[in-house]
Design a protein around this motif. Structure first.
Motif, mmCIF file in Angstrom:
data_model
loop_
_atom_site.group_PDB
_atom_site.id
_atom_site.type_symbol
_atom_site.label_atom_id
_atom_site.label_comp_id
_atom_site.label_asym_id
_atom_site.label_seq_id
_atom_site.Cartn_x
_atom_site.Cartn_y
_atom_site.Cartn_z
ATOM 1 N N ALA A 1 12.000 -13.923 0.504
ATOM 2 C CA ALA A 1 11.881 -14.529 -0.827
ATOM 3 C C ALA A 1 10.466 -14.434 -1.370
ATOM 4 C CB ALA A 1 12.327 -15.985 -0.781
ATOM 5 N N ALA A 2 9.471 -14.359 -0.481
ATOM 6 C CA ALA A 2 8.072 -14.320 -0.910
ATOM 7 C C ALA A 2 7.605 -12.908 -1.271
ATOM 8 C CB ALA A 2 7.182 -14.888 0.192
ATOM 9 N N THR A 3 8.467 -11.927 -1.150
ATOM 10 C CA THR A 3 8.098 -10.539 -1.461
ATOM 11 C C THR A 3 7.731 -10.400 -2.935
ATOM 12 O OG1 THR A 3 9.665 -9.785 0.234
ATOM 13 C CG2 THR A 3 8.848 -8.142 -1.319
ATOM 14 N N ASP A 4 6.665 -9.682 -3.206
ATOM 15 C CA ASP A 4 6.217 -9.469 -4.583
ATOM 16 C C ASP A 4 7.011 -8.310 -5.197
ATOM 17 O OD1 ASP A 4 4.922 -9.135 -6.987
ATOM 18 O OD2 ASP A 4 2.901 -9.175 -6.148
ATOM 19 N N TRP A 5 8.252 -8.627 -5.613
ATOM 20 C CA TRP A 5 9.158 -7.588 -6.085
ATOM 21 C C TRP A 5 8.675 -6.936 -7.381
ATOM 22 C CZ3 TRP A 5 12.240 -5.649 -2.718
ATOM 23 C CH2 TRP A 5 12.757 -6.445 -1.683
ATOM 24 N N ARG A 6 8.058 -7.694 -8.247
ATOM 25 C CA ARG A 6 7.581 -7.121 -9.511
ATOM 26 C C ARG A 6 6.494 -6.080 -9.252
ATOM 27 N NH1 ARG A 6 9.699 -9.463 -13.878
ATOM 28 N NH2 ARG A 6 10.699 -11.513 -13.617
ATOM 29 N N GLN A 7 5.606 -6.386 -8.330
ATOM 30 C CA GLN A 7 4.577 -5.407 -7.978
ATOM 31 C C GLN A 7 5.209 -4.164 -7.351
ATOM 32 O OE1 GLN A 7 1.552 -5.257 -8.758
ATOM 33 N NE2 GLN A 7 0.583 -3.827 -7.328
ATOM 34 N N ILE A 8 6.235 -4.360 -6.550
ATOM 35 C CA ILE A 8 6.917 -3.223 -5.926
ATOM 36 C C ILE A 8 7.595 -2.359 -6.992
ATOM 37 C CG2 ILE A 8 8.869 -2.596 -4.433
ATOM 38 C CD1 ILE A 8 8.050 -4.918 -2.604
ATOM 39 N N VAL A 9 8.241 -2.984 -7.967
ATOM 40 C CA VAL A 9 8.856 -2.232 -9.071
ATOM 41 C C VAL A 9 7.791 -1.407 -9.798
ATOM 42 C CG1 VAL A 9 10.005 -2.423 -11.313
ATOM 43 C CG2 VAL A 9 10.792 -3.824 -9.390
ATOM 44 N N ALA A 10 6.635 -2.020 -10.049
ATOM 45 C CA ALA A 10 5.544 -1.317 -10.740
ATOM 46 C C ALA A 10 5.027 -0.141 -9.917
ATOM 47 C CB ALA A 10 4.416 -2.292 -11.051
ATOM 48 N N LEU A 11 4.927 -0.323 -8.598
ATOM 49 C CA LEU A 11 4.470 0.770 -7.749
ATOM 50 C C LEU A 11 5.483 1.911 -7.717
ATOM 51 C CD1 LEU A 11 2.863 -1.224 -4.792
ATOM 52 C CD2 LEU A 11 1.680 0.349 -6.338
ATOM 53 N N TYR A 12 6.765 1.569 -7.735
ATOM 54 C CA TYR A 12 7.784 2.619 -7.809
ATOM 55 C C TYR A 12 7.680 3.372 -9.135
ATOM 56 C CZ TYR A 12 10.428 1.759 -3.525
ATOM 57 O OH TYR A 12 10.822 1.665 -2.209
ATOM 58 N N GLU A 13 7.350 2.671 -10.196
ATOM 59 C CA GLU A 13 7.174 3.337 -11.489
ATOM 60 C C GLU A 13 6.005 4.324 -11.415
ATOM 61 O OE1 GLU A 13 8.467 4.305 -15.162
ATOM 62 O OE2 GLU A 13 9.392 2.807 -13.845
ATOM 63 N N LEU A 14 4.927 3.913 -10.762
ATOM 64 C CA LEU A 14 3.789 4.805 -10.569
ATOM 65 C C LEU A 14 4.189 5.996 -9.698
ATOM 66 C CD1 LEU A 14 0.752 5.417 -10.892
ATOM 67 C CD2 LEU A 14 0.341 3.948 -8.887
ATOM 68 N N LEU A 15 4.960 5.729 -8.664
ATOM 69 C CA LEU A 15 5.409 6.801 -7.779
ATOM 70 C C LEU A 15 6.289 7.802 -8.528
ATOM 71 C CD1 LEU A 15 5.524 7.954 -4.907
ATOM 72 C CD2 LEU A 15 7.436 6.401 -4.436
ATOM 73 N N LEU A 16 7.159 7.300 -9.392
ATOM 74 C CA LEU A 16 8.019 8.176 -10.187
ATOM 75 C C LEU A 16 7.202 9.052 -11.128
ATOM 76 C CD1 LEU A 16 10.969 5.746 -10.963
ATOM 77 C CD2 LEU A 16 11.169 7.948 -9.780
ATOM 78 N N SER A 17 6.084 8.532 -11.607
ATOM 79 C CA SER A 17 5.230 9.341 -12.475
ATOM 80 C C SER A 17 4.552 10.467 -11.713
ATOM 81 C CB SER A 17 4.171 8.451 -13.142
ATOM 82 O OG SER A 17 3.166 8.057 -12.217
#
Length: 413
Positions: A305-321
């Protein structure tokens, strides 16, 4: 059970095989010949050392023995006259026992680039890297691919002949070619790790392959310590390996949200996290460094529950770029389902058309089944689970998905 000396020899060979072979190949430019002579030297050690004791510099002993066997090979060869320069070189290198090196030269970087050369297909590059750098036997490599030993032996022979006939230079690539060639090397090591972390068949994980990939990553990192993507890949593998044992318990698959984090390897997490920070400090991060940063966020969370999911989503967006890929997008949708809700993630997944590209990718069906079940679409979830179960590569995953299907209140057909 092997004797203590046999165990010591086996450990030495496994640890130093790549370094010894690289020195021999650097001299003769023939992987097959170098490997044959090193194997003969190893057999000689197994025969002599139990009687005479292990020498003070066992790796130097093996190298000298292999060089002498190579000289014998040259002298017996019908083409020895054509190899006069090589023969002269080996004679000079082995003139006196007192000239044995106390520290081996290191040509493993050149050997890595040869084994991972783009003239070979992915499977051959992986197999040759495991053989030449890792010292794995042909039987061990065949078992990793679920191939027959004879089939794998033939593949390795073809790969070595192809390299020999191409007359590839035994050196690191020129600076302008280095980025592309490094990418190929990293891909090979990552493919080895992935097969260890989530095997394509048989048991869920293969710890031997995961450990071998990490060892190869450490070798490469030691040879090129300032390369950010090498650090990123090593970090990614260490962080993944830190959780591997917690992925099963009593023979059952355990998903991330249910894993006992006390079983995670904190030493590997600390090392991996430090490597992530080093890789990210070197400027614009590459794909491996970004994936390692995502893995570090999972590892640092005190619970699911403490996972920073929003940051992970943002990093995946960077990875996709950096690396547009439907598998990366699928992973982003998993993170999005926890950051913004399963309905939002499912809507984006269905609208993307990713299913067309991922219809033969088992994790897509597992992910979609989970999202459908979490949004109350039970009939569709059931169909997706059935498909995921059919495609699951391990008994552990099949059992886990079957239990998830049963929890929906319906039974598999």
């Amino acid at each position: 059970m092997p004797s203590p000396i046999d165990q010591q020899i086996n450990r030495l060979i496994r640890e130093d095989w790549g370094r010894l072979l690289s020195v021999l190949v650097a001299g003769c430019r023939d992987i097959s010949l170098a490997e044959e002579c090193l194997q003969e030297a190893t057999l000689a050690a197994l025969q002599n050392w139990p009687r005479s004791g292990v020498p003070d510099n066992p790796d130097a002993w093996l190298l000298t023995a292999a060089r002498r066997k190579m000289i014998d090979q040259f002298r017996r060869s019908q083409t020895a006259q054509d190899k006069a320069d090589q023969l002269a070189l080996w004679v000079e290198q082995t003139q006196a026992e007192e000239a044995e090196p106390t520290t081996l030269p290191d040509h493993r970087l050149e050997l890595i680039f040869i084994c991972c050369h783009p003239i070979l297909d992915d499977k051959s590059r992986i197999a040759l890297t495991l053989r030449a750098l890792g010292g794995l036997t042909t039987d061990e490599i065949a078992a990793a691919f679920l191939d027959k030993p004879a089939t794998m032996a033939a593949r390795l022979t073809r790969a070595k002949k192809k390299i020999q006939s191409a007359n590839l230079p035994f050196r690191a690539p020129e600076p302008e070619d280095l980025p592309a060639r490094i990418d190929g090397v990293l891909k090979v090591i990552y493919l080895i790790f992935n097969e260890g972390y989530r095997a394509t068949s048989g048991p869920l994980t293969r710890g031997d392959l995961a450990s071998e990939a990490i060892r190869l990553g450490r070798i490469l990192s030691g040879l090129m310590p300032d390369h950010a993507e090498i650090q990123g890949l090593l970090a990614l593998m260490l962080l993944g390996e830190s959780r591997r044992l917690a992925r099963t318990e009593n023979g059952h698959f355990v998903p991330l949200e249910e894993q006992n984090r006390a079983r995670w390897d904190r030493a590997k997490i600390s090392e991996g996290t430090a490597l992530v920070q080093q890789a990210l400090s070197k400027g614009s991060p590459g794909p491996y460094a970004i994936q390692a940063a995502i893995s570090a966020l999972h590892a640092q969370a005190t619970d699911f529950a403490a996972t920073d999911w929003r940051q992970i989503v943002a990093l995946y967006e960077l990875l996709l770029s950096r690396q547009a890929n439907p598998v990366i997008f699928l992973n982003q949708m998993v993170a999005l389902s926890y950051a913004a809700g399963a309905s939002h993630a499912l809507e984006q997944l269905e609208a993307s058309g990713a299913g067309e590209h991922l219809k033969d990718y088992q994790p897509f069906h597992s992910c979609r089944a989970d999202l459908l079940s979490r949004t109350g679409k039970i009939d569709a979830a059931r169909q997706a689970y059935v498909k995921a179960i059919e495609m699951a590569p391990s008994d552990e995953e099949k059992a886990f998905l079957t239990a998830r299907l049963s929890a929906l209140g319906v039974s598999e057909v």
